[in-house]
Scaffold this active site. Structure first.
Site, mmCIF file in Angstrom:
data_model
loop_
_atom_site.group_PDB
_atom_site.id
_atom_site.type_symbol
_atom_site.label_atom_id
_atom_site.label_comp_id
_atom_site.label_asym_id
_atom_site.label_seq_id
_atom_site.Cartn_x
_atom_site.Cartn_y
_atom_site.Cartn_z
ATOM 1 C CG ASP A 452 -31.414 10.684 29.924
ATOM 2 O OD1 ASP A 452 -30.855 10.600 28.814
ATOM 3 O OD2 ASP A 452 -31.754 9.689 30.591
ATOM 4 C CG ASP A 518 -29.454 3.636 28.435
ATOM 5 O OD1 ASP A 518 -28.869 4.328 29.292
ATOM 6 O OD2 ASP A 518 -30.500 3.980 27.876
HETATM 7 C C1 GLA Z 1 -32.376 6.977 29.436
HETATM 8 C C2 GLA Z 1 -31.089 6.836 30.205
HETATM 9 C C3 GLA Z 1 -31.236 5.767 31.251
HETATM 10 C C4 GLA Z 1 -32.366 6.144 32.176
HETATM 11 C C5 GLA Z 1 -33.637 6.357 31.390
HETATM 12 C C6 GLA Z 1 -34.739 6.909 32.246
HETATM 13 O O1 GLA Z 1 -32.650 5.855 28.682
HETATM 14 O O2 GLA Z 1 -30.028 6.557 29.332
HETATM 15 O O3 GLA Z 1 -30.036 5.618 31.973
HETATM 16 O O4 GLA Z 1 -32.036 7.305 32.885
HETATM 17 O O5 GLA Z 1 -33.439 7.268 30.317
HETATM 18 O O6 GLA Z 1 -35.898 7.111 31.536
#
Ligand code: GLA
Length: 717
Positions: A452, A518
């Protein structure tokens, strides 16, 4: 061939031709980029070069202007220059001369030297078998003292009929919003100053004849295969670009002082890709998809059905609960279980712990073996979330190594999601990450990393010397990924950045999946996946079935629609299965089986998208190479204002073949807003139909309620 001949050079591959005039101006010019058809026969390259000189205008340079591969004022070019360099705080007047040409069948490299200014550029153009032109440049300081490189841009001229621009913008959970604008005098200039492509990444900039669509029109596109700062432009000046009209270009956006070359040192630009199509955006996508599918890193194994724990448990990690989730997942047919954020030291929320890559002793008193053993025991792959390039100030790492923070000394500036960036160009920081990640991969036999990157890079200056460091950060990230992949053969990595803020073909040369967004809301996802799919083939686009009520938009949608939406990507589930009623678990199980039986088609076929007039409807699909098998989804994203079912054609089939079409009912049925479906579809058995009827004339379609999708399977009769 080495040496310097003045004969025209043409690259031809994948139905595309690119022609360079080597003799008319100071340095070479691209005089043609487009259709290769008929080209050889007519001796096109010679003809183009013979006619490449424009009129000399009033109030103009006395010798005809040229638009060269690195255009500068020297050739009378007043638009954005191809290269900007300087020494001791002043910009240099660039006067390049061609000294060598190195050519193989589909690749040409021009060496250009400026003796007075003391530097050299090698500009390379490679046309792959799919017609994608790959540009890169290397600038070397051949003089004394420091050479400052401010910009090196890939610029290609476009004909005047390319008069409309389409690119993308967006925001968190609403990525890839397409926008169109006419080509006018001036610049359509996109600058990415986020240290990552961003949720608003232009992704693919296309310029075509007004009204071009998915299936129609000629267009010219570009993509920057780079995960740091970028610059994209479409520019037109009244005097045009040689005998062509506007300019399509891109490159890395460099900050003052970012690239300072000592004598003998080089700067390598990112790769900028160019794709021409006469068959609309689908034609361009077909080239990009084939290009991506040829990457050595492209996965060759079936894309495992995934379950990600994020929207199921968030930071609430509990071994018993997660083991139960893993068992339920395996029972549904999941093949890869991914433990998301929340597993490492002190990580109870997003304010703490980033950087401390050891297992949290409170949530996981016996280590992650408690879950990885369960997962592997259920014959699933085990995936783990990391955010290696980031750090919370509330972490052991930040306390021990404040000098590793990529921000001005002292006050690090504004936090973002309570976090800052770690300077990976500090060798010790990269070494620490390599060791920390590697030992976990080994200890828990990790098959997959969700990597990430949850903030933009602002004020990204090195604490070592105060200089801007996004370029160095980007290459150091690539090096770390490459090193981890080399050390752990078979390991797969997903590029996630608060959803889809780092999707580009630089990161995709070393990752195996992107997290497109997301949001798992299927209405949002339909459009996000459609536009991400302009560049990225579906097998690399992570797409999950989320909860009934979306956690990002709070829209409620039915399971069948969510499943049909996730089917057209690398599918997964992101939902607390312990709260899912049994009938929906059965439905998920049927979907899992369907996904596995069709993924060979979905993940190797050609992506097709119809140009529908009704803005409430989308139609997209995947057709195999023989055009003998296809899946299509007709999607109602809103209420149609039509009160009749007009014929809609399925793109991409062969008009000469005969097909059987069926409505896929295994995943559940959409809800309709009609008394009865059109007769052909409500018949007990649908008779075989000609490809012509399906793909040219079309069929009347049922009218669905908004937020529904109808899945069709078409097979050769
Ligand atoms: C980001 C990612 C999510 C998740 C969160 C975890 O927002 O895009 O999918 O993994 O971090 O903190």
């Amino acid at each position: 061939m080495t040496g310097h001949s003045r004969a025209p050079i043409s690259l031809e591959s994948g139905g595309v031709a690119v022609v360079f005039d080597v003799g008319s101006a100071e340095i070479p010019s691209v005089v043609y980029w487009g259709d290769a058809r008929g080209f050889e026969v007519s001796g096109g390259a010679e003809e183009l070069v013979a006619t490449a000189s424009p009129a000399v205008m009033n109030s103009s340079t006395d010798r005809a202007r040229a638009f060269t591969i690195l255009p500068t004022e020297r050739e009378g070019w007043s638009g954005t220059p191809g290269i900007e360099v300087g020494r001791s705080h002043h910009a240099l007047a660039v006067r390049l001369a061609l000294t060598a040409v190195e050519q193989t069948a589909h690749r040409v490299a021009f060496t250009l030297v400026d003796d007075a200014a003391g530097f050299e550029v090698v500009a390379t153009y490679a046309l792959d078998e799919f017609g994608i032109l790959d540009w890169s440049a290397r600038v070397t300081n051949r003089g004394d003292g420091i050479l400052d490189v401010s910009a090196v841009r890939a610029l290609l001229p476009l004909p005047g009929r390319a008069d409309e621009i389409l690119d993308q913008t967006g925001r968190w959970s609403h990525e890839r919003v397409a926008q169109r604008t006419p080509v006018r005098d001036g610049i359509h200039h996109r600058q990415v100053r986020r240290g990552r492509p961003g949720h608003d990444s232009p992704l693919v900039t296309a310029v075509g004849a007004r009204g071009f669509g998915f299936r129609r029109g000629e267009l010219w596109t570009t993509h920057v295969a780079w995960s740091g700062d970028q610059e994209w432009l479409v520019e037109r000046v009244p005097e045009g670009a040689g005998t062509l009209s506007s300019v399509l270009g891109a490159g890395e956006l460099l900050r003052a002082g970012e690239i300072r070359l000592a004598p003998g040192e080089s700067y390598g630009s990112p790769h900028v890709l160019f794709g021409w199509s006469k068959a609309g955006l689908d034609g361009a996508s077909a080239r990009y998809h084939a290009h991506v599918r040829s990457f050595p890193s492209h996965p060759t194994t079936p894309r495992p059905l995934a379950l990600n724990t994020w929207e199921a448990v968030y930071f609430d990690h509990d071994a018993t609960r997660l083991s139960a989730l893993a068992r339920r997942a395996a029972d549904v047919g999941v093949e890869r279980f991914v433990l998301d954020d929340g597993w490492f030291r002190g990580r109870h929320d997003d304010r703490v712990g980033l950087g401390d890559w050891t297992v949290d002793g409170v949530s996981w008193p016996d280590g992650l073996g408690t879950i990885s053993d369960v997962v592997h025991g259920l014959q699933m792959q085990f995936g783990l979330w990391f955010e290696p390039e980031m750090v919370n100030l509330d972490s052991e790492l930040a306390r021990a190594h404040p000098e590793w923070i990529l921000a001005p000394e002292g006050d690090p500036g504004r936090s973002w999601r309570h976090q800052f960036v770690l300077n990976l160009a500090e060798p010790a920081a990269s070494e620490y990450l390599f060791e920390a990640i590697s030992s976990l991969v080994r200890e828990y036999a990790i098959d997959f990393i969700k990597w990430d990157h949850n903030r933009d890079l602002h004020e990204a200056v090195s604490r070592r010397d105060g200089f801007p460091s996004v370029h160095a950060q980007t290459t150091a990230t690539y090096a770390l990924l490459d090193r981890l992949l080399a050390a752990h053969p078979g390991l797969e990595i997903e590029s996630c950045a608060s959803g889809g803020a780092r999707i580009d073909l630089g990161i995709l040369r070393r990752t195996h999946r992107v997290w497109a967004s997301d949001t798992n809301d299927p209405i949002e996802r339909q459009s996000i996946q459609r536009w991400t799919g302009i560049l990225v083939p579906p097998e690399l686009i992570g797409s999950h079935v989320g909860p009934t009520e979306s956690h990002t938009t709070h829209r409620v949608s039915n399971l069948s629609f969510r499943m049909v939406t996730a089917l057209f990507g690398h599918a997964g589930i992101e939902w607390d299965l312990s709260v899912v009623p049994d009938d929906e678990i059965d439905q998920l199980r049927r979907w899992a089986t369907f996904y596995k039986s069709r993924r060979a088609l979905l993940h190797t076929g050609t992506t097709v998208r119809a140009d529908l007039v009704d803005p409430a409807l989308l139609l997209h699909g995947v057709v195999d190479a023989e055009r003998s098998h296809a899946l299509f989804a007709l999607v109602a994203t809103a209420s149609t204002d039509r009160a009749h079912s007009e014929r809609i054609a399925f793109p991409g089939l062969d008009p000469q073949q005969t097909y059987r079409i069926r409505v896929v009912t295994e995943l559940g049925q959409p809800s309709y807003q009609q008394v009865k479906s059109p007769a052909w579809i409500s018949a007990p058995e649908i008779a075989p139909m000609s490809g012509w009827l399906l793909t040219e004339a079309g069929l009347p379609m049922p009218i669905m309620n908004p937020g529904n999708a109808l899945l069709f399977e078409v097979t050769r009769a």
